[in-house]
Write a protein that holds these residues in place. Structure first.
Motif, short mmCIF file in Angstrom:
data_model
loop_
_atom_site.label_atom_id
_atom_site.label_comp_id
_atom_site.label_asym_id
_atom_site.label_seq_id
_atom_site.Cartn_x
_atom_site.Cartn_y
_atom_site.Cartn_z
N ARG A 1 13.19 -32.66 15.76
CA ARG A 1 12.25 -33.94 16.19
C ARG A 1 12.56 -34.63 17.54
NH1 ARG A 1 12.25 -37.00 10.52
NH2 ARG A 1 14.26 -35.71 10.44
N PRO A 2 11.74 -34.77 18.49
CA PRO A 2 10.25 -35.06 18.30
C PRO A 2 9.50 -33.70 18.58
CG PRO A 2 10.92 -35.74 20.27
CD PRO A 2 12.15 -35.53 19.55
N ASP A 3 10.29 -32.63 18.75
CA ASP A 3 9.79 -31.30 19.13
C ASP A 3 9.25 -30.74 17.70
OD1 ASP A 3 10.43 -31.88 21.58
OD2 ASP A 3 12.44 -31.00 21.61
N GLU A 4 8.02 -29.78 17.92
CA GLU A 4 7.37 -29.14 17.02
C GLU A 4 7.18 -28.06 17.20
OE1 GLU A 4 4.44 -31.64 14.48
OE2 GLU A 4 4.31 -32.76 16.41
N PHE A 5 7.05 -27.00 16.17
CA PHE A 5 6.27 -25.61 16.77
C PHE A 5 5.62 -24.91 15.36
CE2 PHE A 5 10.35 -25.04 14.15
CZ PHE A 5 10.01 -24.04 13.24
N VAL B 1 4.45 -20.98 14.20
CA VAL B 1 4.67 -19.49 14.53
C VAL B 1 3.42 -18.91 13.99
CG1 VAL B 1 6.04 -17.40 13.95
CG2 VAL B 1 7.06 -19.53 14.39
N ARG B 2 2.59 -18.17 14.99
CA ARG B 2 1.49 -17.42 14.51
C ARG B 2 1.91 -15.90 15.03
NH1 ARG B 2 1.34 -21.78 12.58
NH2 ARG B 2 -0.62 -22.86 12.34
N GLY B 3 2.05 -14.89 14.08
CA GLY B 3 2.24 -13.54 14.54
C GLY B 3 3.31 -13.42 15.58
N ARG B 4 2.99 -12.90 16.70
CA ARG B 4 3.83 -12.74 17.88
C ARG B 4 4.05 -13.98 18.74
NH1 ARG B 4 2.48 -7.75 21.24
NH2 ARG B 4 0.49 -8.73 21.28
N ASP B 5 3.65 -15.06 18.40
CA ASP B 5 3.36 -16.27 19.29
C ASP B 5 4.02 -17.58 18.60
OD1 ASP B 5 2.24 -14.54 21.26
OD2 ASP B 5 0.40 -14.66 19.88
N VAL B 6 4.75 -18.34 19.61
CA VAL B 6 5.40 -19.62 18.79
C VAL B 6 4.79 -20.55 19.70
CG1 VAL B 6 7.27 -20.95 18.19
CG2 VAL B 6 7.53 -18.42 18.22
N TYR B 7 3.96 -21.58 19.15
CA TYR B 7 3.36 -22.89 19.77
C TYR B 7 4.36 -23.65 19.75
CZ TYR B 7 -1.34 -20.44 19.04
OH TYR B 7 -2.32 -19.65 19.17
N LEU B 8 4.62 -24.45 20.95
CA LEU B 8 5.50 -25.39 20.86
C LEU B 8 4.82 -26.71 21.63
CD1 LEU B 8 8.28 -23.55 23.06
CD2 LEU B 8 8.27 -24.01 20.31
N CYS B 9 5.49 -27.94 21.01
CA CYS B 9 4.88 -29.23 21.44
C CYS B 9 6.36 -29.93 21.69
CB CYS B 9 3.99 -29.84 20.31
SG CYS B 9 3.40 -31.64 20.85
N CYS B 10 6.50 -30.33 22.89
CA CYS B 10 7.93 -30.86 23.39
C CYS B 10 7.25 -32.15 23.93
CB CYS B 10 8.65 -29.99 24.27
SG CYS B 10 8.85 -28.29 23.65
N PRO B 11 7.24 -33.26 23.39
CA PRO B 11 6.98 -34.62 24.21
C PRO B 11 7.85 -34.88 25.31
CG PRO B 11 6.63 -34.71 21.74
CD PRO B 11 7.47 -33.22 21.99
N ALA B 12 9.13 -34.65 25.02
CA ALA B 12 10.29 -35.20 26.12
C ALA B 12 10.56 -34.08 27.09
CB ALA B 12 11.49 -35.41 25.24
N GLY B 13 9.64 -33.01 26.97
CA GLY B 13 9.63 -32.02 28.03
C GLY B 13 10.37 -30.95 27.37
N TYR B 14 10.22 -29.61 27.88
CA TYR B 14 10.60 -28.40 27.68
C TYR B 14 12.22 -28.35 27.77
CZ TYR B 14 11.23 -23.31 26.86
OH TYR B 14 11.51 -21.99 26.47
N GLY B 15 12.47 -28.99 29.25
CA GLY B 15 13.83 -28.87 29.56
C GLY B 15 14.75 -29.62 28.71
N ARG B 16 14.49 -30.32 27.85
CA ARG B 16 15.28 -31.15 26.81
C ARG B 16 15.20 -30.65 25.39
NH1 ARG B 16 16.01 -36.77 28.76
NH2 ARG B 16 15.24 -36.85 30.94
N THR B 17 14.37 -29.40 25.32
CA THR B 17 14.09 -29.04 23.79
C THR B 17 15.32 -28.22 23.39
OG1 THR B 17 12.80 -28.27 22.28
CG2 THR B 17 12.59 -27.15 24.26
N THR B 18 15.61 -28.09 22.10
CA THR B 18 16.56 -27.12 21.72
C THR B 18 15.57 -25.62 21.05
OG1 THR B 18 16.28 -28.03 19.33
CG2 THR B 18 18.36 -28.60 20.53
#
Length: 179
Positions: free
Chosen positions: A125-129, A131-148
């Motif tokens: 949190r706050p990042d969410e994901f 998984v759908r098949g071969r794809d992972v949807y990401l929601c990174c409100p603080a930015g992708y550079g800060r997500t794990t």
């Protein structure tokens, strides 16, 4: 002809795996593909091909990148229909998330369910994901550079090569693929 999008992993990152987009497009033309267009400098190529075998096609492109340009990079492919379905199914867009916070991690193949289930998912949190098949949807409100939930995380977790693109790039690639 089949329209495909090639997503090259690790192109033009810092001083690593440098390649010009004209040179990259020329390689695809030399392989017999047509309507070749690149997007940005991060290794995105939209092209038309007679091939429908994605595994073989990716292998041929990887071999040409190694032989012709000296680059050992993975190539992940999605055809236009797969990309269209991916864009339409984004659960974060459906609920009104800020598009600037959205990304997609493309996996080379679907993750092994046994490997997936044996590893607990950390609290991201706050990042969410999703998984759908071969794809992972990401929601990174603080930015992708800060997500794990970065590309390295998904490669370790799934055990397969992956590459990540922001939502703006994903939708631009879909538009280039003719949708």
């Amino acid at each position: 002809m089949n329209t495909c999008v090639a997503l090259l992993r690790g192109i033009n990152l810092g001083n690593r795996n440098k390649v010009g987009m004209a040179e990259l497009a020329g390689l695809f033309v030399a392989l017999g593909h047509s309507a070749v267009r690149t997007h940005l400098r991060s290794g995105n190529v939209v092209f038309a091909t007679a091939s429908t075998d994605q595994a073989r096609l990716a292998g041929d492109i990887e071999a040409a990148l190694a032989d012709e340009l000296g680059l050992a990079v993975r190539v992940l492919l999605r055809d236009a229909a797969e990309l269209r379905a991916l864009v339409a199914a984004n659960p974060f867009v459906a609920r009104g998330a800020d598009p600037a916070a959205l990304h997609v991690t493309f996996l080379a193949e679907p993750p092994d369910p046994a490997r997936w289930s044996e590893r607990p998912v950390p609290d991201t949190r706050p990042d969410e994901f999703a998984v759908r098949g071969r794809d992972v949807y990401l929601c990174c409100p603080a930015g992708y550079g800060r997500t794990t939930l970065n590309n390295a995380f998904w490669e370790r977790r799934s055990g397969v090569p992956a590459t990540t693109r922001n939502w703006r790039t994903v939708t631009a690639l879909l538009a280039m693929a003719g949708d």
